[in-house]
Design an enzyme around this catalytic site. Structure first.
Site, PDB file in Angstrom:
ATOM      1  N   HIS A 175      -6.195   0.697  -6.716  1.00  0.00           N
ATOM      2  CA  HIS A 175      -7.004   0.022  -5.697  1.00  0.00           C
ATOM      3  C   HIS A 175      -7.226  -1.406  -6.152  1.00  0.00           C
ATOM      4  O   HIS A 175      -7.422  -1.664  -7.337  1.00  0.00           O
ATOM      5  CB  HIS A 175      -8.365   0.709  -5.524  1.00  0.00           C
ATOM      6  N   THR A 216       0.821  -1.211   0.000  1.00  0.00           N
ATOM      7  CA  THR A 216       0.000   0.000   0.000  1.00  0.00           C
ATOM      8  C   THR A 216       0.854   1.260   0.000  1.00  0.00           C
ATOM      9  O   THR A 216       0.557   2.219  -0.705  1.00  0.00           O
ATOM     10  CB  THR A 216      -0.941  -0.007   1.219  1.00  0.00           C
TER      11      THR A 216
END
Length: 90
Positions: A72, A48
């Site tokens: 995402h 991330t």
């Protein structure tokens, strides 16, 4: 749409910045199918935080910061179903 999509994070301090960033340009939405597609896609995306992402991953190459990591991906089959239904309503 970003506010609706990221509603689960509504109370988090990064919510507004996330929605602003994700709405700042074009978005490509796709569905990947196959064995272990969630895990494989997350490997391609990278960690991330782009600073922690493996070399050559999407976030390593294109991520700007933790909250602007440029991609995402669903974290489970269950969330993939919810997210697919969000974008591909029939």
């Amino acid at each position: 749409m970003a506010e609706d999509f990221y509603f689960v994070h509504k109370e988090r301090p990064f919510f507004n910045d996330l929605c602003t960033y994700m709405s700042s340009g074009p978005v490509v939405v796709m569905v990947l199918e196959g064995n272990n597609s969630v895990v494989k896609n997350r490997e391609i995306m990278g960690a991330t935080n782009p600073k922690d992402a493996a070399k050559g991953t999407i976030r390593n190459l294109y991520g700007i910061s933790l909250d602007k990591n440029s991609v995402h991906g669903s974290d489970s089959k269950e969330n993939a179903k919810i997210e697919i239904d969000f974008f591909f309503k029939e």
